[in-house]
Scaffold this motif. Structure first.
Motif, PDB file in Angstrom:
ATOM      1  N   ARG A 183       0.836  -1.210   0.000  1.00 59.18           N
ATOM      2  CA  ARG A 183       0.000   0.000   0.000  1.00 59.18           C
ATOM      3  C   ARG A 183       0.866   1.254   0.000  1.00 59.18           C
ATOM      4  O   ARG A 183       1.877   1.307   0.698  1.00 59.18           O
ATOM      5  CB  ARG A 183      -0.932  -0.007   1.202  1.00 59.18           C
ATOM      6  CG  ARG A 183      -1.897  -1.164   1.177  1.00 59.18           C
ATOM      7  CD  ARG A 183      -3.103  -0.939   2.035  1.00 59.18           C
ATOM      8  NE  ARG A 183      -4.075  -2.006   1.851  1.00 59.18           N
ATOM      9  CZ  ARG A 183      -5.380  -1.847   1.949  1.00 59.18           C
ATOM     10  NH1 ARG A 183      -5.868  -0.664   2.232  1.00 59.18           N
ATOM     11  NH2 ARG A 183      -6.199  -2.862   1.764  1.00 59.18           N
ATOM     12  N   PRO A 184       0.486   2.264  -0.778  1.00 62.62           N
ATOM     13  CA  PRO A 184       1.299   3.478  -0.874  1.00 62.62           C
ATOM     14  C   PRO A 184       1.554   4.151   0.467  1.00 62.62           C
ATOM     15  O   PRO A 184       2.624   4.722   0.681  1.00 62.62           O
ATOM     16  CB  PRO A 184       0.469   4.378  -1.799  1.00 62.62           C
ATOM     17  CG  PRO A 184      -0.374   3.440  -2.597  1.00 62.62           C
ATOM     18  CD  PRO A 184      -0.673   2.295  -1.682  1.00 62.62           C
ATOM     19  N   GLU A 185       0.586   4.081   1.388  1.00 62.83           N
ATOM     20  CA  GLU A 185       0.785   4.742   2.677  1.00 62.83           C
ATOM     21  C   GLU A 185       1.933   4.113   3.474  1.00 62.83           C
ATOM     22  O   GLU A 185       2.607   4.796   4.253  1.00 62.83           O
ATOM     23  CB  GLU A 185      -0.501   4.744   3.511  1.00 62.83           C
ATOM     24  CG  GLU A 185      -1.127   3.388   3.749  1.00 62.83           C
ATOM     25  CD  GLU A 185      -2.204   3.044   2.750  1.00 62.83           C
ATOM     26  OE1 GLU A 185      -3.144   2.319   3.136  1.00 62.83           O
ATOM     27  OE2 GLU A 185      -2.104   3.487   1.581  1.00 62.83           O
TER      28      GLU A 185
ATOM     29  N   GLY B 112      -4.863  -3.595   6.117  1.00 60.60           N
ATOM     30  CA  GLY B 112      -4.075  -2.413   6.427  1.00 60.60           C
ATOM     31  C   GLY B 112      -3.308  -2.542   7.730  1.00 60.60           C
ATOM     32  O   GLY B 112      -3.410  -3.535   8.456  1.00 60.60           O
ATOM     33  N   LEU B 113      -2.517  -1.497   8.029  1.00 54.43           N
ATOM     34  CA  LEU B 113      -1.673  -1.466   9.221  1.00 54.43           C
ATOM     35  C   LEU B 113      -1.927  -0.193  10.003  1.00 54.43           C
ATOM     36  O   LEU B 113      -2.283   0.834   9.423  1.00 54.43           O
ATOM     37  CB  LEU B 113      -0.181  -1.486   8.823  1.00 54.43           C
ATOM     38  CG  LEU B 113       0.377  -2.764   8.210  1.00 54.43           C
ATOM     39  CD1 LEU B 113       1.794  -2.505   7.719  1.00 54.43           C
ATOM     40  CD2 LEU B 113       0.391  -3.882   9.241  1.00 54.43           C
ATOM     41  N   PRO B 114      -1.739  -0.236  11.324  1.00 58.08           N
ATOM     42  CA  PRO B 114      -1.803   1.008  12.112  1.00 58.08           C
ATOM     43  C   PRO B 114      -0.631   1.905  11.711  1.00 58.08           C
ATOM     44  O   PRO B 114       0.530   1.594  11.993  1.00 58.08           O
ATOM     45  CB  PRO B 114      -1.670   0.516  13.561  1.00 58.08           C
ATOM     46  CG  PRO B 114      -1.936  -0.950  13.530  1.00 58.08           C
ATOM     47  CD  PRO B 114      -1.515  -1.411  12.169  1.00 58.08           C
ATOM     48  N   VAL B 115      -0.934   2.997  11.040  1.00 59.10           N
ATOM     49  CA  VAL B 115       0.109   3.835  10.467  1.00 59.10           C
ATOM     50  C   VAL B 115       1.037   4.406  11.526  1.00 59.10           C
ATOM     51  O   VAL B 115       2.263   4.438  11.345  1.00 59.10           O
ATOM     52  CB  VAL B 115      -0.526   4.967   9.627  1.00 59.10           C
ATOM     53  CG1 VAL B 115       0.539   5.973   9.179  1.00 59.10           C
ATOM     54  CG2 VAL B 115      -1.230   4.387   8.409  1.00 59.10           C
ATOM     55  N   GLU B 116       0.494   4.856  12.637  1.00 60.42           N
ATOM     56  CA  GLU B 116       1.342   5.483  13.659  1.00 60.42           C
ATOM     57  C   GLU B 116       2.273   4.470  14.322  1.00 60.42           C
ATOM     58  O   GLU B 116       3.391   4.800  14.695  1.00 60.42           O
ATOM     59  CB  GLU B 116       0.478   6.202  14.692  1.00 60.42           C
ATOM     60  CG  GLU B 116      -0.234   7.430  14.140  1.00 60.42           C
ATOM     61  CD  GLU B 116       0.725   8.358  13.397  1.00 60.42           C
ATOM     62  OE1 GLU B 116       1.807   8.674  13.937  1.00 60.42           O
ATOM     63  OE2 GLU B 116       0.391   8.770  12.261  1.00 60.42           O
TER      64      GLU B 116
ATOM     65  N   SER C 158      18.183  -4.440   9.486  1.00 60.64           N
ATOM     66  CA  SER C 158      16.966  -4.766   8.734  1.00 60.64           C
ATOM     67  C   SER C 158      15.753  -4.655   9.646  1.00 60.64           C
ATOM     68  O   SER C 158      15.856  -4.789  10.868  1.00 60.64           O
ATOM     69  CB  SER C 158      17.047  -6.178   8.139  1.00 60.64           C
ATOM     70  OG  SER C 158      17.089  -7.157   9.161  1.00 60.64           O
ATOM     71  N   LEU C 159      14.623  -4.399   9.032  1.00 60.41           N
ATOM     72  CA  LEU C 159      13.352  -4.294   9.754  1.00 60.41           C
ATOM     73  C   LEU C 159      12.299  -5.064   8.982  1.00 60.41           C
ATOM     74  O   LEU C 159      12.111  -4.831   7.776  1.00 60.41           O
ATOM     75  CB  LEU C 159      12.932  -2.830   9.906  1.00 60.41           C
ATOM     76  CG  LEU C 159      11.560  -2.585  10.555  1.00 60.41           C
ATOM     77  CD1 LEU C 159      11.576  -3.031  12.023  1.00 60.41           C
ATOM     78  CD2 LEU C 159      11.158  -1.114  10.446  1.00 60.41           C
ATOM     79  N   LEU C 160      11.605  -5.983   9.646  1.00 61.53           N
ATOM     80  CA  LEU C 160      10.532  -6.751   9.026  1.00 61.53           C
ATOM     81  C   LEU C 160       9.201  -6.047   9.261  1.00 61.53           C
ATOM     82  O   LEU C 160       8.839  -5.749  10.405  1.00 61.53           O
ATOM     83  CB  LEU C 160      10.490  -8.165   9.616  1.00 61.53           C
ATOM     84  CG  LEU C 160       9.302  -9.047   9.180  1.00 61.53           C
ATOM     85  CD1 LEU C 160       9.353  -9.322   7.685  1.00 61.53           C
ATOM     86  CD2 LEU C 160       9.285 -10.349   9.979  1.00 61.53           C
ATOM     87  N   ILE C 161       8.478  -5.793   8.179  1.00 59.19           N
ATOM     88  CA  ILE C 161       7.128  -5.222   8.259  1.00 59.19           C
ATOM     89  C   ILE C 161       6.173  -6.207   7.599  1.00 59.19           C
ATOM     90  O   ILE C 161       6.283  -6.499   6.412  1.00 59.19           O
ATOM     91  CB  ILE C 161       7.042  -3.857   7.547  1.00 59.19           C
ATOM     92  CG1 ILE C 161       7.984  -2.844   8.206  1.00 59.19           C
ATOM     93  CG2 ILE C 161       5.611  -3.327   7.567  1.00 59.19           C
ATOM     94  CD1 ILE C 161       8.046  -1.517   7.491  1.00 59.19           C
ATOM     95  N   GLU C 162       5.260  -6.744   8.392  1.00 58.63           N
ATOM     96  CA  GLU C 162       4.279  -7.692   7.879  1.00 58.63           C
ATOM     97  C   GLU C 162       3.027  -6.927   7.459  1.00 58.63           C
ATOM     98  O   GLU C 162       2.468  -6.166   8.237  1.00 58.63           O
ATOM     99  CB  GLU C 162       3.929  -8.731   8.940  1.00 58.63           C
ATOM    100  CG  GLU C 162       3.115  -9.894   8.414  1.00 58.63           C
ATOM    101  CD  GLU C 162       2.873 -10.958   9.478  1.00 58.63           C
ATOM    102  OE1 GLU C 162       3.215 -12.124   9.242  1.00 58.63           O
ATOM    103  OE2 GLU C 162       2.343 -10.602  10.551  1.00 58.63           O
TER     104      GLU C 162
END
Length: 382
Positions: free
Chosen positions: A239-241, A356-360, A347-351
Motif C-alpha cells: 500500500r502506498p501509505e 491495512g496497518l496502524p500507520v502510527e 533490517s526491519l521486518l514489516i508484515e
C-alpha cells in the motif's frame, strides 16, 4: 503521472475503457512470471490482476483467513463481479494459495477460460527448459483460442521489442534513483511499474517517455541520507501509505526487489532467434537476474543477490515487506535475516495485510529503525 496513477489504482476500469474503445479481448494474468508479450501479440490487452483496496466481503466464504490478502482479494473480486471484464485468465506458475484463488474464479465464473501453464520451479534440471518450451506451446493455443486471433512469430517478435523498450525505460528511472540524481519516491516508483502491468504498453511507454523528459536531474546526489532497500512483497504492490511512512520517517528508498518494482522489469527477452524460444529463455533468466525463493536453483540465491544489490545502491539498511501468510517468503526469511546479520546490515521486518496497518505504530518502528542506523554510522567520540 496522474494518468499512470489512475490506471494503477483502478486497473479494472482502465481495462473496461480500453475494451470498449478497441473492441478487443482483455486477458488477466497472475504473478510472478507470466510473459505478457504473448497476449499482446494476439491483439489482446494483458493485465496483471492486482489486489483491490475494496474490503473483502463475498470472498470471505470462499477462502480461509490464513490465505494471503492478495488471494483473498482476487476471490472477492471474482465473487462480486469486478473481474467480469476479463475474457480469460492465465497463470504461468503459482503457490498453493493462488491456486485456491483461481479455483474460486472457476467456481463463481465457470464460463470464463482459466489456463494454468504451470512452468517448472526447478531451474537447473536438464528437463527444465524443454518443459517450459512445451508449456509455451500450450499457452499459445489457449491465448489464440480466447483472443480469436492466430499470431505469427513476427507478431511475437514485434511485441517482445515493444515490451523490452518499456522495461529498459523503467530501469533508467531505477538507475537515476540509485545514483541519487533524481528524487523519485517509493510510491511514485510503484506507480511507474504497476501502471505498466495494466496499461496498453505502447501508451504507457509514450507517457513514461514524457515523464522521463520532464524529470529533474541533479548533478550531485544528496549527502547524509539513510539509504534504504525495500525487499520482498511478491505478487502484489504494498500500500502506498506504507511506502510514504517509510520515507517520511527519515529514510530514502533508493532500490528494491519488490514484484511491483525492480523484480518485474529486471529481465528483457532475447530479440534474436525464435521468439517463442525467447519466452522460455526469459523465464529461465529471470531467476538469475532477481532470484526468488519460489524457484529452485544452485546458481544463485536471494540473500547473495540482495547483499550485492546493497553494494551497488549503497543502501545501509533493508526494509523487508512480507505479506501476511506468504509461505515462500516466511520459509526463506530466516536465511535472509541470517545473511544480513552476518554482514552487519540493519533490517526491519514489516508484515502487511489486506486490511491495512496502524500507520502510527509503523511510523514509530520506522523512526526508531532510522535512528538506530544513524547512531551506528556516527563516529565514536574520542
Amino acid at each position: 503521472m496522474a494518468k499512470l496513477r489512475t490506471a494503477a489504482e483502478d486497473p479494472v476500469s482502465y481495462a473496461r475503457n480500453w475494451k470498449a474503445k478497441h473492441q478487443r479481448p482483455v486477458i488477466g494474468s497472475f504473478p510472478m512470471n507470466f510473459p505478457s508479450e504473448i497476449v499482446h501479440a494476439a491483439g489482446a490487452l494483458p493485465v496483471v490482476i492486482q489486489e483491490s483496496r475494496t474490503p473483502i466481503t463475498e470472498g470471505r466464504s470462499m477462502l480461509a483467513e490464513f490465505y494471503c490478502g492478495y488471494t483473498r482479494s482476487v476471490a472477492d473480486q471474482a465473487a462480486i463481479g469486478e473481474l467480469d471484464v476479463f475474457d480469460g485468465f492465465v497463470a504461468a506458475d503459482h503457490c498453493v494459495q493462488l491456486l485456491g484463488a483461481v479455483d474460486a474464479i472457476r467456481y463463481v465464473r465457470p464460463e470464463k477460460t482459466v489456463h494454468f501453464a504451470q512452468f517448472t520451479s526447478a531451474m537447473d534440471d536438464p528437463w527444465s527448459k524443454p518443459r517450459v518450451d512445451d508449456r509455451i506451446g500450450q499457452l499459445r493455443e489457449e491465448i489464440e483460442s480466447v483472443s480469436g486471433k492466430h499470431f505469427t512469430p513476427a507478431d511475437l517478435a514485434s511485441s517482445i521489442k515493444i515490451f523490452n523498450k518499456n522495461r529498459q525505460l523503467l530501469r533508467e528511472f531505477y538507475e537515476l534513483r540509485r545514483s541519487g540524481r533524481a528524487r523519485i519516491t517509493a510510491s511514485e516508483m510503484q506507480i511507474l511499474v504497476k501502471s505498466s502491468m495494466v496499461m496498453d504498453i505502447e501508451e504507457h511507454t509514450a507517457i513514461l517517455t514524457r515523464v522521463r523528459t520532464e524529470l529533474d536531474i541533479h548533478p550531485e546526489p544528496p549527502e547524509n541520507v539513510v539509504r534504504l532497500h525495500l525487499s520482498g512483497h511478491f505478487c502484489h504492490a504494498p500500500r502506498p501509505e506504507i511506502l510514504d511512512v517509510i520515507e517520511e520517517s527519515g529514510g530514502l528508498v533508493v532500490d528494491d526487489d519488490l514484484y511491483a518494482g525492480f523484480r518485474y522489469i529486471a529481465t528483457d527477452m532475447p530479440e534474436d532467434g525464435d521468439p517463442f524460444e525467447a519466452l522460455s529463455s526469459w523465464y529461465m533468466d529471470r531467476n538469475l537476474n532477481a532470484p526468488c525463493p519460489t524457484r529452485v536453483t544452485n546458481k544463485v540465491d536471494w540473500d547473495t543477490y540482495l547483499l550485492s544489490s546493497l553494494e551497488v545502491s549503497r543502501s545501509v539498511g533493508v526494509i523487508v515487506l512480507m505479506a501476511k501468510f506468504c509461505e515462500p517468503h516466511m520459509l526463506y526469511y530466516p536465511e535472509l535475516r541470517k545473511a544480513l546479520d552476518a554482514h552487519g546490515v540493519p533490517s526491519l521486518l514489516i508484515e502487511t495485510e489486506h486490511e491495512g496497518l496502524p500507520v502510527e505504530t509503523l511510523r514509530t518502528k520506522m523512526e526508531t529503525f532510522v535512528e538506530r542506523i544513524r547512531r551506528q554510522s556516527s563516529p565514536v567520540p574520542a
